[in-house]
Design an enzyme around this catalytic site. Structure first.
Site, short mmCIF file in Angstrom:
data_model
loop_
_atom_site.label_atom_id
_atom_site.label_comp_id
_atom_site.label_asym_id
_atom_site.label_seq_id
_atom_site.Cartn_x
_atom_site.Cartn_y
_atom_site.Cartn_z
N GLU A 177 0.87 -1.17 0.00
CA GLU A 177 0.00 0.00 0.00
C GLU A 177 0.91 1.23 0.00
O GLU A 177 1.17 1.83 1.02
CB GLU A 177 -0.94 0.00 1.20
CG GLU A 177 -2.04 1.04 1.05
CD GLU A 177 -3.05 1.00 2.17
OE1 GLU A 177 -4.15 1.55 1.97
OE2 GLU A 177 -2.77 0.43 3.23
N HIS A 188 -9.95 -0.14 -0.80
CA HIS A 188 -10.96 0.39 0.13
C HIS A 188 -11.78 1.55 -0.46
O HIS A 188 -11.58 2.71 -0.12
CB HIS A 188 -10.39 0.74 1.50
CG HIS A 188 -9.12 1.53 1.54
ND1 HIS A 188 -8.93 2.70 0.83
CD2 HIS A 188 -7.99 1.35 2.26
CE1 HIS A 188 -7.74 3.19 1.11
NE2 HIS A 188 -7.14 2.40 1.97
N HIS A 212 -15.39 3.59 8.64
CA HIS A 212 -14.77 4.01 7.38
C HIS A 212 -15.83 4.35 6.34
O HIS A 212 -15.65 5.28 5.55
CB HIS A 212 -13.86 2.90 6.84
CG HIS A 212 -12.53 2.82 7.51
ND1 HIS A 212 -12.37 2.28 8.76
CD2 HIS A 212 -11.30 3.22 7.10
CE1 HIS A 212 -11.09 2.35 9.10
NE2 HIS A 212 -10.42 2.92 8.11
N ASP A 245 -8.13 -3.78 6.60
CA ASP A 245 -7.14 -2.71 6.74
C ASP A 245 -6.68 -2.64 8.19
O ASP A 245 -6.34 -1.56 8.71
CB ASP A 245 -7.72 -1.36 6.29
CG ASP A 245 -6.65 -0.33 5.94
OD1 ASP A 245 -5.48 -0.72 5.83
OD2 ASP A 245 -6.98 0.86 5.82
#
Length: 421
Positions: A160, A247, A282, A304
């Protein structure tokens, strides 16, 4: 059957044979279960495991008796599920750690964090590595690769970063963000030695589309995320070979009626797997429901999860950055940015069923078959010994037994029973 090879940090290739009365038997069975996977709900199911693989399933009592005789399964090697639900093991393709440890923390950190996810049903995991200096990222890739041969629950790495948009960096170190130049891409691929599964990239960065094409050619799945990409750039990224959105909704442009951004481009492209962090923090529940309805069979629940997962509130680290966790929510101390989650896939599935109102097979699919399919692990491959994501003959013996509240009660990975206590 009470004595199996037991999980002590990660599954090894020799751990798949359960011990019965002091002897090792490669074949065992579960009877009287309710199977739930992406294909639907099937009560009165039985499953037979030989070594690391499911070799037979069915619903007929007579067929089960015949199969047990055929595979020479002793009575003590049969587990009566008494109607409990069994599902495939969960697969998390985007997580950073748990139990106070990160996947960037070397061998001990990796095994500690994997333990936290494993005992809650995540039988396979891609280890997400945070943005760091390139030398550090290469070393971390090499560490993950070194563990995989003896730890098949580790599927490889996800980077990431460091090719993220500065304005959408989230909890990543801005001093380490760079363009995906060919020389850096080559270094990362060399360090991973075939173990890099996916990489999140802001396609609009210089060399971004070229990097996506190169990564896809080398068997890595590029993921669009942490980006300032607009609708057209997202479409170009997908045409270049990106196949995952990291995401969705987080760390990217939102949807505006005259500036649609990357999300509509993702929803309308059937080639793309969509990561969602289903914690209600989120992404709010109404938006989660909208996404699950808009892209059926393409949603992959991810956590995550960072080091504070399975831990109390307090002070933690994400890479070199200080994080404060309060009420289970992780934020950077410096600017309050969300710093990953403390979510488990077990909880994501529970939320989908009990809070979002989705049918159990769809919730299970988002934590099993869809993430497997995103990385090509739903079919025969060189990464795992058998396909992942279903309770079906020929698939890996990754099995969870759940109670009525979808709490994971028993775990098997690669045929081995996991000690969840």
């Amino acid at each position: 059957m009470s004595d199996y090879a037991v999980y002590t940090g990660a599954i090894t290739q020799s751990d798949h044979q359960p011990a019965i009365d002091g002897q090792h038997h490669a074949v065992w069975a579960i009877s009287n279960a309710t199977r739930i996977d992406a294909r639907g709900i099937q009560p009165h199911t039985w499953v037979i495991v030989d070594g690391t693989t499911i070799v037979a399933t069915g619903t007929s009592t007579a067929a089960f008796t015949s199969a047990c005789a055929c595979y020479h399964i002793p009575e003590q090697a049969i587990i009566n599920a008494q109607g409990s639900t069994i599902t495939p093991g969960y697969i998390d393709i985007h997580a950073h750690g748990a139990c106070g440890a990160s996947f960037d923390d070397g061998v001990e950190g990796i095994l500690t964090a994997r333990h936290g996810h494993m005992i809650h049903g995540t039988t396979r995991q891609v280890l997400s590595l945070i943005t760091n200096p390139i030398d550090t990222m290469c070393a971390n890739l090499q560490t993950v690769h070194s563990l995989m041969a003896q730890h098949p629950d580790i599927l490889g790495s996800h980077l990431e970063g460091p090719f993220l948009a500065f304005a959408r960096k989230g909890a990543h170190d801005p001093n380490c963000l760079i363009d995906p130049t060919p020389d850096v891409i080559a270094r990362l691929l060399d360090a991973a030695n075939g173990s890099l599964r996916q990489i999140t990239i802001a396609a609009e960065r210089e060399h971004g589309l070229e990097a996506i094409r190169t990564l896809a050619q080398h068997g890595v799945v590029p993921a669009l995320g942490h980006c300032d990409a607009d609708y057209d750039m997202a479409k170009r990224a997908y045409d270049a070979g990106a196949r995952i959105m990291t995401h969705m909704f987080n760390a990217m442009n939102g949807i505006a009626h005259r500036e649609p951004g990357p999300i509509p481009a993702t929803l309308e492209d059937p080639r793309i797997t969509i990561e969602l962090i289903n914690d209600g923090f989120h992404v709010a529940n109404p938006v989660l429901r909208m996404a699950l309805a808009a892209a059926p069979h393409r949603i992959a629940f991810v956590t995550d999860a960072m080091a504070a997962t399975c831990c109390p509130d307090g002070a933690y680290k994400l890479g070199a950055l200080d994080v404060r966790v309060q009420d289970g929510h992780a934020r950077l101390v410096s600017n309050g940015a969300i710093a990953g989650s403390t979510l488990l896939l077990e909880v994501a599935v529970q939320r989908a069923i009990f809070e979002l109102g989705f049918a159990a097979p769809l919730a299970v699919e988002a934590a099993t078959l869809t993430p497997a399919r995103a990385l090509g692990l739903d079919r025969a491959n060189a990464i795992t010994t058998a396909p992942l994501g279903l309770l079906a003959p020929g698939y890996a013996a990754d099995i969870l037994m759940q109670d009525e509240q979808w709490q994971v009660q028993r775990v098997w990975c690669n045929g081995a029973k996991i000690d969840t206590q």
